[in-house]
Design a protein around this motif. Structure first.
Motif, PDB file in Angstrom:
ATOM      1  N   PRO A 135       6.696   4.671   0.028  1.00  0.00           N
ATOM      2  CA  PRO A 135       6.393   6.044   0.194  1.00  0.00           C
ATOM      3  C   PRO A 135       5.713   6.503  -1.338  1.00  0.00           C
ATOM      4  O   PRO A 135       6.243   6.040  -2.339  1.00  0.00           O
ATOM      5  CB  PRO A 135       7.840   6.361   0.359  1.00  0.00           C
ATOM      6  N   TYR A 136       4.871   7.467  -1.118  1.00  0.00           N
ATOM      7  CA  TYR A 136       4.220   8.222  -2.053  1.00  0.00           C
ATOM      8  C   TYR A 136       4.445   9.843  -1.868  1.00  0.00           C
ATOM      9  O   TYR A 136       3.955  10.169  -0.867  1.00  0.00           O
ATOM     10  CB  TYR A 136       2.690   7.927  -1.981  1.00  0.00           C
ATOM     11  N   VAL A 156       0.970  -1.222   0.114  1.00  0.00           N
ATOM     12  CA  VAL A 156       0.107   0.103   0.026  1.00  0.00           C
ATOM     13  C   VAL A 156       0.812   1.239   0.025  1.00  0.00           C
ATOM     14  O   VAL A 156       1.880   1.320   0.663  1.00  0.00           O
ATOM     15  CB  VAL A 156      -1.027   0.104   1.219  1.00  0.00           C
ATOM     16  N   ARG A 157       0.518   2.280  -0.609  1.00  0.00           N
ATOM     17  CA  ARG A 157       1.153   3.470  -0.588  1.00  0.00           C
ATOM     18  C   ARG A 157       0.716   4.443   0.646  1.00  0.00           C
ATOM     19  O   ARG A 157      -0.403   4.536   0.830  1.00  0.00           O
ATOM     20  CB  ARG A 157       0.890   4.389  -2.192  1.00  0.00           C
ATOM     21  N   LEU A 203      -3.003   5.924   1.432  1.00  0.00           N
ATOM     22  CA  LEU A 203      -3.780   6.782   0.375  1.00  0.00           C
ATOM     23  C   LEU A 203      -5.337   6.161   0.369  1.00  0.00           C
ATOM     24  O   LEU A 203      -5.176   4.787   0.523  1.00  0.00           O
ATOM     25  CB  LEU A 203      -3.082   6.648  -1.019  1.00  0.00           C
ATOM     26  N   ALA A 204      -5.987   7.118   0.093  1.00  0.00           N
ATOM     27  CA  ALA A 204      -7.625   6.593   0.037  1.00  0.00           C
ATOM     28  C   ALA A 204      -7.614   5.363  -1.020  1.00  0.00           C
ATOM     29  O   ALA A 204      -8.614   4.526  -0.419  1.00  0.00           O
ATOM     30  CB  ALA A 204      -8.579   7.913  -0.126  1.00  0.00           C
ATOM     31  N   GLY A 247      -7.194   5.885   7.157  1.00  0.00           N
ATOM     32  CA  GLY A 247      -5.991   5.544   6.583  1.00  0.00           C
ATOM     33  C   GLY A 247      -4.889   6.109   7.492  1.00  0.00           C
ATOM     34  O   GLY A 247      -3.685   5.784   7.255  1.00  0.00           O
ATOM     35  N   SER A 248      -5.016   6.764   8.411  1.00  0.00           N
ATOM     36  CA  SER A 248      -3.957   7.158   9.361  1.00  0.00           C
ATOM     37  C   SER A 248      -3.140   6.071   9.863  1.00  0.00           C
ATOM     38  O   SER A 248      -3.643   5.110  10.456  1.00  0.00           O
ATOM     39  CB  SER A 248      -4.600   8.204  10.590  1.00  0.00           C
ATOM     40  N   VAL A 249      -1.973   6.138   9.976  1.00  0.00           N
ATOM     41  CA  VAL A 249      -1.053   5.042  10.651  1.00  0.00           C
ATOM     42  C   VAL A 249      -0.543   5.759  11.876  1.00  0.00           C
ATOM     43  O   VAL A 249       0.318   6.364  12.196  1.00  0.00           O
ATOM     44  CB  VAL A 249       0.149   4.890   9.494  1.00  0.00           C
ATOM     45  N   GLN A 250      -1.329   5.370  12.817  1.00  0.00           N
ATOM     46  CA  GLN A 250      -0.907   5.930  14.246  1.00  0.00           C
ATOM     47  C   GLN A 250      -0.039   4.853  14.900  1.00  0.00           C
ATOM     48  O   GLN A 250      -0.047   3.519  15.159  1.00  0.00           O
ATOM     49  CB  GLN A 250      -2.301   5.912  15.063  1.00  0.00           C
TER      50      GLN A 250
END
Length: 288
Positions: free
Chosen positions: A286-287, A177-178, A266-267, A236-239
């Motif tokens: 990474p995007y 995933v991006r 990314l959504a 999509g937040s990576v907490q």
């Protein structure tokens, strides 16, 4: 509207979902809706519904429903074998059920969530403009149980013109995933460590979020100690909590949180996280 679908059996979890209830953040209410929005949209398109019509989200499989009248349905998402009266039917295809016929979903061999759309949509009562079940807040219709009768709305004027959609099932191997750097990436000594090596989806995953375990690569180390004041959280937040195990927020995520967000998926790739199974490897790209 009229009754049209009787629930006979439910697997681990089956809920009614549409595309959620946006616009209520200022009241403390999240969007919720389908965890894999693309699969729900596809199922609705196959039966001629608007993309946001309510359908059934099925975790892993095990759902059995009986048509109480002629119905047009479609099943998408996870690779769960489907049968009508014991006869295998194709994935992402248009199915026509006559009164008394039984649709059954077996256990998924790839992916985590399947979607069942019915022509006309599920006409359960809406809460704040949505028929989706929010498992965090408890809003929306209760999870499905054996014996439930699901009302069906009026069919749309346009009729589906395809028999099957040529879509691949969710991957059984590594999910890629991006993600873009998050607003608190500077809280980590090496924020790029998130993108090196693989993570593994933990068994501690649900509609709120997918927790990840480090599979290969460096650990995430804090550069700043302490915690943040509560701030808004996006889908999509990576907490990253103090344990160092990232959590990717999914459909029923809290709208605020105090742990730093190192990145945001990314959504377009959140659906892939929602379909990732416990133990499945996941890699961030990474995007920028």
């Amino acid at each position: 509207m009229s009754a049209g679908l009787r629930v006979e059996k439910v697997g681990p979890l089956a809920t009614v979902q549409d595309l959620g209830r946006p616009g209520w953040f200022d009241s403390g209410v999240g969007v919720a809706g389908a965890a894999d929005r693309g699969s729900l949209r596809l199922a609705n398109r196959l039966v001629g519904n608007p993309e946001g019509a309510a359908g059934i989200e099925v975790l892993l499989g095990g759902l059995e429903v009986v048509a109480e009248r002629h119905l047009t349905v479609a099943v998408t998402g996870a690779a769960a074998p489907a049968t009508v009266d014991g006869r295998p039917v194709g994935a992402a295809s248009v199915l026509r059920l006559e009164e008394g016929q039984r649709l059954r979903l077996g256990w998924a061999t790839a992916g985590l969530r399947s979607y069942v759309a019915v022509r006309g949509g599920l006409a359960v009562d809406a809460v704040l403009g949505s028929r989706s079940r929010d498992t965090l807040s408890g809003l929306g219709p209760e999870p499905l149980r054996a014996g439930d009768i699901l009302p069906i709305g009026a069919p749309p004027r346009e009729y589906p013109v395809v028999d099957v959609a040529p879509v691949a099932p969710p991957p059984a191997g590594r999910v890629t995933v991006r993600a873009i750097p998050g607003p608190r990436a500077d809280w980590f000594a090496d924020p790029a460590a998130l993108f090196r090596g693989d993570w593994s989806v933990s068994s501690d995953t649900d509609r709120i979020g997918a927790r990840l375990d480090r599979r290969t690569g460096p650990a995430l180390e804090r550069a700043i100690s302490g915690e943040l004041p509560t701030e808004g959280m996006a889908l999509g937040s990576v907490q990253v909590p103090p344990s160092g195990q990232p959590v990717v927020f999914l459909a029923d995520h809290p709208i605020t949180g105090g742990y730093p967000v190192i990145a945001v998926v990314l959504a377009a790739d959140v659906d892939a996280v929602a379909q990732a199974r416990p133990g499945q490897p996941l890699r961030f790209l990474p995007y920028y």
